[in-house]
Design an enzyme around this catalytic site. Structure first.
Site, PDB file in Angstrom:
ATOM      1  CD  GLU A 294       1.098   1.404  -0.178  1.00  0.00           C
ATOM      2  OE1 GLU A 294       0.872   0.429  -0.925  1.00  0.00           O
ATOM      3  OE2 GLU A 294       0.501   2.492  -0.280  1.00  0.00           O
ATOM      4  CE  LYS A 357      -3.125  -3.209  -1.055  1.00  0.00           C
ATOM      5  NZ  LYS A 357      -2.710  -2.143  -1.999  1.00  0.00           N
ATOM      6  CB  CYS A 407      -2.861   0.987  -0.473  1.00  0.00           C
ATOM      7  SG  CYS A 407      -3.227   1.955  -1.953  1.00  0.00           S
TER       8      CYS A 407
END
Length: 533
Positions: A294, A357, A407
């Site tokens: 990430e 995301k 995440c």
């Protein structure tokens, strides 16, 4: 053994339960918090599941002493507070990356989140107390009703206010893979329900309204249930295939960059160079795809052609470099919009795939209370991220369709794959890019990896996880770890991509439907137990 022996509770348990029920004031609340903390030790990384056989009966005996709704709620709330205070202590570690700026948030992160999450446990015990006051949930029905109430509010915790399904009780089984196979049928919420049910059964041994033979029989049946579940899971694992996707060899790059240096102006280019060097290090077998973590590239890739070409130079021939990047675009009124993204770069430096995301971290990536907290998000260095569309199936060159997750998107059961009605084909693997360097050498990264591993078992689909630092690895469709880099280790690991199961698991087909049926059954059994043993 006399008839009296068969109807009276064991003396020691009877005294213990009576003593706990008789506690008042701060002693009762302190005991509840202690039992909640004890229950945390059943979860990763400790994984001491047998401690639940003490924690949950203790909570039920304390609840027996509640005389008002307020007391019933307080018992559950303090249990939940102790549980989450110990289980989520590591969140505060993120603030120390810039403590001069976020010192004010330290008490909020340490105690604020446990205070809120404990509300769900408080309402769970309150519901049990109210229903028992109306004559329901008597005898062993109390245990069944409590397990159902706990599971209901655990499910709600995972969904309301964007949800936070962290440290669900069922995750205690991640250290015992045969039992964890149960999530392929009933999901993690269902496994939590069964775990709480069986762990609470010792409370019946001290209930004078429950014949000892029935109480011992129920406990034996509960333990037999998990023995059978473990045996079934063992057989499932014994028949598991080791097949891998042909022609795919992944390199996971874990640079272990200190979070305080990750975004430092003088370190960003050097950090990228370190990962480029790791990407081209020699190996015994050629790799086809390189994967970074990430925001591994802490620069705006779309705006830097030289950077794209540099990344293309370390991309395997005919393959891709997949990395986390921040992304910026102009909004409807020309304002900058920022995204936490994934980009796939080919050998020419062209971006051939992208994902933004969609499930953002409150306070970390956006401020939900900006009206009262006029500060920027912690992870965005003051800026806030925008959310992308929901789960997608991404087609990348040389790879089966993938569901990318960034995440903590991986912690949400049943929400890690695109819905069938979206028109996308079912992915064949999941890719989780994350950065656990925020939390140092704490329990957080271990919990995060265990949760991600559970998604693979639920969906019957391999999961590849790449972290800036720990824990990176490859997990197959049965939850077996086929490759791993430990927390804090700098290096690479090359691994094959395991095949997905030929067909979705039961959970993959019906989601939480099986759990819902099990939950309703438990409520029905508990509510029917009216003043009879």
């Amino acid at each position: 053994m006399t008839a009296t022996d068969m109807t009276t509770p064991p003396a020691r348990l009877g005294r213990l339960s009576a003593g706990l029920a008789g506690l008042t004031g701060w002693r009762r609340l302190l005991a509840a918090a202690g039992f909640g903390g004890l229950a945390t030790l059943a979860l990763p990384p400790a994984g001491a599941v047998p401690l639940l056989l003490i924690a949950f009966p203790g909570l039920l005996w304390l609840l027996d002493g509640a005389r008002t709704k307020r007391q019933a709620f307080a018992v559950g709330w303090f249990f939940g507070f102790g549980h989450h205070l110990l289980g989520l202590y590591w969140i505060s570690a993120a603030l120390f990356t810039d403590i001069e700026r976020f010192w004010w948030a330290l008490p909020l992160s340490a105690a604020g989140l446990p205070i809120l999450l404990a509300m769900f446990t408080g309402f769970a015990t309150l519901l049990v107390w109210v229903l028992r006051g109306r004559g329901m949930g008597q005898g062993l029905g109390k245990v069944v009703l409590f397990a159902a109430s706990w599971a209901l509010f655990e499910w709600l915790r995972g969904h309301v206010f964007t949800g936070f399904p962290w440290n669900l009780v069922g995750y205690g089984w991640t250290g015992f893979l045969p039992v964890l196979q149960g999530v392929s049928l009933i999901g993690i919420y269902g496994l939590s329900l069964l775990t709480v049910l069986v762990a609470s059964l010792p409370a019946g041994l001290a209930d004078a309204a429950v014949p000892r033979r029935r109480a011992w029989g129920a406990l034996a049946a509960g333990l037999a249930l998990f023995t059978a579940l473990g045996a079934w899971g063992g057989l499932r694992l014994a028949g598991a295939s080791d097949a891998a996707v042909p022609g795919v060899r992944l390199r996971l790059v874990q640079p272990a960059i200190d979070q305080r240096l990750k975004w430092a102006a003088g370190e960003r280019v050097r950090n990228v160079q370190q990962q480029m060097e790791l990407s081209v290090s020699s190996s015994g077998e050629p790799v086809t795809h390189v994967i970074w973590a990430e925001t591994a590239v802490p620069l705006f890739l779309d705006q830097d052609a030289r950077l794209r070409q540099a990344l293309g130079s370390v991309t395997p021939p005919g393959g891709l470099l997949i990395t986390g990047v921040p992304r910026m675009e102009a909004g409807p009124e020309g304002e900058p919009l920022y995204y936490n993204s994934l980009a796939a770069v080919d050998g020419s430096g062209a971006v051939t795939g992208r994902f933004d995301k969609f499930h953002l971290v409150p306070f970390g990536e956006y401020m939900p209370l900006r009206r009262w907290l006029p500060v920027g998000a912690i992870a965005g260095n003051g800026a806030e991220f925008s959310a992308g569309p929901g789960p997608v199936s991404l087609d990348l060159k040389g790879l089966p369709p993938v569901s990318p997750l960034i995440c903590y998107e991986v912690i949400f059961p049943g929400a890690v794959l695109p819905a069938a009605q979206d028109g996308a084909g079912r992915p064949r693997w999941m890719l989780n890019l994350t950065n656990d360097a925020w939390y140092g050498n704490t329990a957080g990264p271990y919990q995060h990896f265990a949760i991600a591993r559970t998604r693979a078992v639920e969906e019957g689909m391999p999961l590849v996880r790449v972290a800036n630092t720990g824990i990176s690895g490859v997990v197959d469709a049965h939850g077996r770890i086929t490759a791993m880099l430990p927390l804090g280790h700098r290096g690479v690991v090359d691994a094959a991509l395991p095949e997905a199961l030929p067909a979705p698991t039961l959970y993959g087909r019906v989601g939480d439907g099986a759990f819902g049926l099990l939950l309703l059954t438990c409520f029905a059994v508990g509510l029917r137990a009216r003043h009879r043993s």
